[in-house]
Design an enzyme around this catalytic site. Structure first.
Site, PDB file in Angstrom:
ATOM      1  N   GLU A 140       0.838  -1.206   0.000  1.00 28.25           N
ATOM      2  CA  GLU A 140       0.000   0.000   0.000  1.00 28.25           C
ATOM      3  C   GLU A 140       0.873   1.257   0.000  1.00 28.25           C
ATOM      4  O   GLU A 140       0.543   2.258  -0.628  1.00 28.25           O
ATOM      5  CB  GLU A 140      -0.931  -0.005   1.222  1.00 28.25           C
ATOM      6  CG  GLU A 140      -1.957  -1.125   1.153  1.00 28.25           C
ATOM      7  CD  GLU A 140      -2.884  -1.117   2.354  1.00 28.25           C
ATOM      8  OE1 GLU A 140      -2.440  -1.543   3.424  1.00 28.25           O
ATOM      9  OE2 GLU A 140      -4.029  -0.664   2.209  1.00 28.25           O
ATOM     10  N   GLU A 193      -3.568  -9.237   3.877  1.00 25.92           N
ATOM     11  CA  GLU A 193      -4.304  -8.894   5.109  1.00 25.92           C
ATOM     12  C   GLU A 193      -5.469  -9.832   5.373  1.00 25.92           C
ATOM     13  O   GLU A 193      -5.790 -10.126   6.524  1.00 25.92           O
ATOM     14  CB  GLU A 193      -4.843  -7.454   5.016  1.00 25.92           C
ATOM     15  CG  GLU A 193      -3.799  -6.377   5.177  1.00 25.92           C
ATOM     16  CD  GLU A 193      -3.171  -5.953   3.867  1.00 25.92           C
ATOM     17  OE1 GLU A 193      -3.204  -6.740   2.883  1.00 25.92           O
ATOM     18  OE2 GLU A 193      -2.633  -4.834   3.793  1.00 25.92           O
TER      19      GLU A 193
HETATM   20  C1  TC6 Z   1      -1.272  -4.819   7.145  1.00 29.65           C
HETATM   21  O1  TC6 Z   1      -0.294  -4.528   6.509  1.00 29.65           O
HETATM   22  C2  TC6 Z   1      -2.436  -3.952   7.286  1.00 29.65           C
HETATM   23  C3  TC6 Z   1      -2.432  -2.707   6.748  1.00 29.65           C
HETATM   24  C4  TC6 Z   1      -3.537  -1.793   6.979  1.00 29.65           C
HETATM   25  C5  TC6 Z   1      -3.246  -0.872   8.126  1.00 29.65           C
HETATM   26  C6  TC6 Z   1      -4.260   0.197   8.309  1.00 29.65           C
HETATM   27  N1  TC6 Z   1       4.415  -7.267  11.792  1.00 29.65           N
HETATM   28  O2  TC6 Z   1       7.870 -14.751   8.943  1.00 29.65           O
HETATM   29  P1  TC6 Z   1       9.267 -14.546   9.376  1.00 29.65           P
HETATM   30  C7  TC6 Z   1       7.947 -10.953  12.347  1.00 29.65           C
HETATM   31  S1  TC6 Z   1      -1.361  -6.293   7.969  1.00 29.65           S
HETATM   32  C8  TC6 Z   1       5.101  -7.640  12.886  1.00 29.65           C
HETATM   33  O3  TC6 Z   1       9.883 -15.565  10.265  1.00 29.65           O
HETATM   34  P2  TC6 Z   1      10.222 -14.924   6.700  1.00 29.65           P
HETATM   35  C9  TC6 Z   1       7.728 -12.447  12.539  1.00 29.65           C
HETATM   36  O4  TC6 Z   1       6.798 -12.676  13.556  1.00 29.65           O
HETATM   37  C10 TC6 Z   1       0.196  -7.084   7.631  1.00 29.65           C
HETATM   38  N2  TC6 Z   1       5.985  -8.662  12.884  1.00 29.65           N
HETATM   39  O5  TC6 Z   1      10.237 -14.266   8.128  1.00 29.65           O
HETATM   40  C11 TC6 Z   1       9.112 -12.910  12.896  1.00 29.65           C
HETATM   41  O6  TC6 Z   1       9.346 -12.576  14.236  1.00 29.65           O
HETATM   42  P3  TC6 Z   1      10.202 -13.534  15.165  1.00 29.65           P
HETATM   43  C12 TC6 Z   1       0.202  -7.682   6.272  1.00 29.65           C
HETATM   44  C13 TC6 Z   1       6.183  -9.311  11.735  1.00 29.65           C
HETATM   45  O7  TC6 Z   1      11.398 -14.420   5.979  1.00 29.65           O
HETATM   46  C14 TC6 Z   1      10.012 -12.015  12.062  1.00 29.65           C
HETATM   47  O8  TC6 Z   1       9.227 -10.854  11.742  1.00 29.65           O
HETATM   48  N3  TC6 Z   1       1.437  -8.382   6.064  1.00 29.65           N
HETATM   49  C15 TC6 Z   1       5.493  -8.975  10.575  1.00 29.65           C
HETATM   50  O9  TC6 Z   1       9.997 -16.399   6.812  1.00 29.65           O
HETATM   51  C16 TC6 Z   1      10.467 -12.659  10.757  1.00 29.65           C
HETATM   52  O10 TC6 Z   1       9.313 -13.108  10.077  1.00 29.65           O
HETATM   53  C17 TC6 Z   1       1.557  -9.689   6.253  1.00 29.65           C
HETATM   54  O11 TC6 Z   1       0.626 -10.377   6.569  1.00 29.65           O
HETATM   55  C18 TC6 Z   1       4.570  -7.900  10.629  1.00 29.65           C
HETATM   56  N4  TC6 Z   1       3.884  -7.497   9.546  1.00 29.65           N
HETATM   57  O12 TC6 Z   1       8.906 -14.362   5.999  1.00 29.65           O
HETATM   58  C19 TC6 Z   1       2.934 -10.261   6.051  1.00 29.65           C
HETATM   59  N5  TC6 Z   1       5.879  -9.810   9.580  1.00 29.65           N
HETATM   60  O13 TC6 Z   1      11.541 -13.599  14.537  1.00 29.65           O
HETATM   61  C20 TC6 Z   1       3.374 -10.976   7.272  1.00 29.65           C
HETATM   62  C21 TC6 Z   1       6.798 -10.631  10.117  1.00 29.65           C
HETATM   63  O14 TC6 Z   1      10.170 -12.851  16.502  1.00 29.65           O
HETATM   64  N6  TC6 Z   1       4.709 -11.493   7.175  1.00 29.65           N
HETATM   65  N7  TC6 Z   1       6.976 -10.347  11.411  1.00 29.65           N
HETATM   66  O15 TC6 Z   1       9.487 -14.850  15.154  1.00 29.65           O
HETATM   67  C22 TC6 Z   1       5.053 -12.561   6.428  1.00 29.65           C
HETATM   68  O16 TC6 Z   1       4.250 -13.143   5.718  1.00 29.65           O
HETATM   69  C23 TC6 Z   1       6.460 -13.055   6.500  1.00 29.65           C
HETATM   70  O17 TC6 Z   1       7.027 -12.524   7.684  1.00 29.65           O
HETATM   71  C24 TC6 Z   1       7.379 -12.642   5.327  1.00 29.65           C
HETATM   72  C25 TC6 Z   1       8.837 -13.022   5.662  1.00 29.65           C
HETATM   73  C26 TC6 Z   1       6.920 -13.420   4.078  1.00 29.65           C
HETATM   74  C27 TC6 Z   1       7.311 -11.175   5.068  1.00 29.65           C
END
Ligand code: TC6
Length: 692
Positions: free
Chosen positions: A108, A128
């Site tokens: 976004e 999301e």
């Molecule tokens: C949104 O954006 C809404 C917007 C509207 C607002 C108004 N936040 O998965 P990994 C942590 S909603 C906080 O092991 P990878 C994760 O817990 C969001 N923490 O890495 C882990 O912590 P730990 C939409 C996060 O390389 C560490 O980072 N976005 C977030 O296997 C490493 O992560 C998503 O849904 C976060 N957003 O995969 C994407 N993301 O080390 C969510 C990760 O303490 N993320 N962490 O265990 C993912 O899908 C995956 O992390 C990845 C990277 C594909 C980006």
């Protein structure tokens, strides 16, 4: 390089300000990062010498989106939608330079920029919906304006990321940059924008792509219909669809306001709370207290699979898909050929659906060696036994493997119930023996129960967990007990479901209650699908249970056209008078008192004993944490993710309430409902499983 805030660093390349996001492993858009971006953009805007701004991610990626840990807490600093409006409204061109991931709020942010440049390996998406949310920072309004509502629905409601090249083809990315020179390329792009005096292209001003939704408003209902099955029970997808629809009918700012309202509703709701819990729970499974992350692992370059039946074939496919050669062993040529044929036809079907390139079918089959000789496994690093569930047969195989396998090879069993320690005891290397319990269909289901024996070495555990992740599974470590975590709890539900039907509740009513709760099917539909004759034989089973009588009448499930249900040619299930008659006969023979049960009672009697068993599993240390049990149930049995798994669900009801109901059923039905001491203690202390 000037440090603007700890979260964003700014440097200058001629007239271009390069703002680098520097926040943790994934550049989650926390309050600090949002404030950092705002301050840096405002500084760059105010600086006469700056003509354009490049926004780029430091570290592994552009950004994984909003900081999920902030949801549910009081808002701090500038909210993301306001920050993005600020960026979009900037008077100088802002270019997003994307590598790694641009997900959720990350994408976004890129959509609020005036141009987007990405490397080919970058992944862009709005996941999301998987957290029970919607892209609430303008994503539902901006994306349809650039790719059209139809594609926007796919991206937003599907939640799966797309590659940069596909994004470029959709118009989402303006230019693909070479993999190793994103920054330089983005700066050159920005200089060109300035030199050519290109206009600031704000997506909010684009209307042309919305025509598709305005000319054909029926496309939204068509999308709802097409996806109804997949989206059943979830709240977020409908809110996403409504927002994209609003993008086509409302002016941009009103659309944004509608999106915000919908987002706030979802983020404060129970479904999103559960789905966010699951996001972190899934990541927790990798943490094993006595097997630290840096535990060395054994290299797995060659895998052996014993048994080419449904499980063995499915298990093999996982490794072939990951490019790891597999040697598959059977005792008879016929069985081997049948197994190979099924693997090939699975791949060919996937290729026909366009999800696999035809040449990849041959590449994968080329990695597969078939043999009738167990000795052929001597060079394998990991050998997985997937034969009939019989301790004698398994022991025989493992004692032979002990003589054949090379030193250091991991010897795994895919048993779903049997004692790994007993299996290991016939080898001279119990430290190398482990359970790897796949779920059927093994090439599809994501759960892998990794069963740790009493003497399994730590590096063997670490290797099994790691190889599980390599092949795309979610491995959960469990201990040795009958049925491990998943099937042990399932047995509780099955027992109660069987008792309910003897009392006179119809099997289809039990199934309906479980289905309406959100599981993909109820216990009797599941039995019919699996086959009622698994582990049944006319000789040993003595016409005692409903299942025995069904099997004796050749009602063995879907495959014979009848089981608990009758099936038509298209395998549509219909209630069966024969089954009712059989149930009545068994109930009479056993003297079961007939009584009615409400839907609530059916639900409680099927699911509370599972929660109770989960508590016993925790008490015995057979699962590391309650959230691991939840991950087992979500990924192995289709527990609805929006209810967060059985243990989370029990917490959300309140353990005192669960305890009270268990006690009431215990008074009526006896020990099967006897509350576990752990559940009693937590309830007394006003705690939940989450507090363990
Ligand atoms: C949104 O954006 C809404 C917007 C509207 C607002 C108004 N936040 O998965 P990994 C942590 S909603 C906080 O092991 P990878 C994760 O817990 C969001 N923490 O890495 C882990 O912590 P730990 C939409 C996060 O390389 C560490 O980072 N976005 C977030 O296997 C490493 O992560 C998503 O849904 C976060 N957003 O995969 C994407 N993301 O080390 C969510 C990760 O303490 N993320 N962490 O265990 C993912 O899908 C995956 O992390 C990845 C990277 C594909 C980006």
């Amino acid at each position: 390089m000037t440090e603007v805030t700890p979260a964003v660093s700014e440097s200058r390349e001629g007239p271009v300000a390069v703002l680098t996001l520097q926040s943790g492993p994934v550049n989650a858009l926390s309050a600090a990062l949002r404030e950092g971006i705002r301050a840096a953009v405002e500084r760059a805007e105010a600086d006469q010498a700056v003509k354009a701004i490049v926004l780029i991610g430091g570290g592994r990626m552009f950004s994984a989106g909003a900081d999920i840990t902030e949801f549910g807490k009081p808002p701090r600093g500038i909210v993301l939608p306001d920050l993005l409006n600020r960026i979009e409204g900037a008077r100088k061109p802002v270019i997003a330079a994307i590598h790694g991931n641009a997900l959720g709020g990350g994408l976004e942010t890129a959509l609020a920029c005036h141009y987007r440049v990405a490397v080919p390996s970058a992944k862009l998406g709005l996941p999301e919906v998987k957290l029970g949310l919607l892209p609430g920072a303008g994503g539902t309004q901006r994306l349809p304006r650039i790719v059209g509502p139809r594609k926007a629905l796919e991206v937003i409601v599907g939640g799966a990321p797309i590659g940069a090249k596909q994004a470029a083809a959709m118009g989402l990315v303006d230019e693909i940059a070479p993999e190793d020179s994103l920054r330089a390329h983005a700066v050159a792009f920005a200089e060109r924008v300035v030199a050519e005096g290109r206009p600031l292209t704000r997506i909010r001003d684009r209307e042309d792509r919305l025509a598709e939704g305005r000319d054909d408003p029926g496309l939204f209902d068509a999308f709802r219909r097409e996806n109804a099955r997949r989206l059943r029970g979830f709240e977020a997808p409908e809110a996403c669809i409504a927002c994209v629809q609003a993008a086509c009918t409302l002016p941009f700012d009103q659309g944004l306001a509608f999106e915000r309202e919908q987002f706030l509703k979802l983020v404060s709701g129970s479904q999103s709370a559960a789905q966010r819990y699951v996001f972190f729970a899934e990541r927790q499974t990798a943490r094993i207290p006595d097997v630290p992350e840096d535990t060395p692992t054994r290299p797995i370059a060659k895998v052996g699979v014993i048994g080419a039946g449904t499980m063995g074939g499915g298990i093999s496919m996982n490794f072939l898909n990951a490019g790891i050669p597999v040697t598959i062993v059977e005792t008879k040529r016929e069985a081997l050929d049948r197994g190979l044929g099924i693997i090939r036809s699975n791949y060919e079907t996937t290729a026909r659906k366009g999800r696999l390139r035809p040449e990849d079918v041959e590449t994968r089959m080329g990695l597969l060696t078939d043999t009738l000789e167990l000795e052929a496994l001597k060079g394998c690093d990991l050998i997985i036994e997937a034969v009939f569930e019989d301790m004698g047969i398994k022991k025989d195989i493992f004692s032979r493997l002990d003589r054949i396998a090379k030193p250091g090879a991991i010897l795994a069993s895919n048993t779903s119930y049997l004692d790994i320690d007993e299996i290991a005891s016939v080898t001279s290397r119990p430290g190398d023996v482990i359970g790897m319990h796949f779920f059927s269909p093994a090439n599809v289901m994501r759960l892998l129960e990794v069963v740790r024996g009493a003497r399994t070495e730590r590096d063997v555990i670490a290797t099994a967990m790691q190889i599980g992740r390599t092949i795309g599974k979610i491995p959960v470590l469990v201990g040795v007990c009958h049925g491990f975590v998943g099937n042990r709890m399932l047995a509780e539900r099955q027992r109660e479901a069987n008792r309910l039907i003897l009392e006179g509740v119809k099997p289809w009513d039990v199934d309906r209650v479980i289905y309406e709760f959100g599981l993909p099917m109820g216990p009797f539909a599941m039995s019919d699908l699996a086959g009622l004759d698994i582990g049944w034989s006319r000789e040993t089973n003595k016409s005692e249970s409903v299942r025995d009588l069904l099997c004796e009448r050749d009602r063995r499930g879907q495959k014979t056209g009848a089981g608990f249900y009758d099936y038509d040619a298209k395998r549509n299930a219909m209630p069966s008078a024969v089954t009712e008659e059989i149930i009545a006969t068994v109930a009479e023979r056993q003297g079961v008192r007939r009584k009615a049960a409400s839907d609530q009672e059916i639900l409680e009697r099927c699911l509370y004993p599972m929660v109770n068993e989960g508590a016993k599993i925790l008490d015995e240390g057979k699962a590391i944490r309650a959230s691991d049990i939840d991950i087992v149930w979500i990924n192995g049995y289709g527990w609805p993710v929006y209810r967060g798994g059985p243990m989370y669900w029990a917490d959300s009801i309140g353990l005192p309430k669960v305890l009270e109901r268990l006690r009431a059923y215990e008074a009526e039905y006896g020990d099967a409902f006897k509350p576990s001491p752990l559940l009693e203690r937590l309830a007394a202390e006003g705690k939940g499983f989450k507090d363990l």
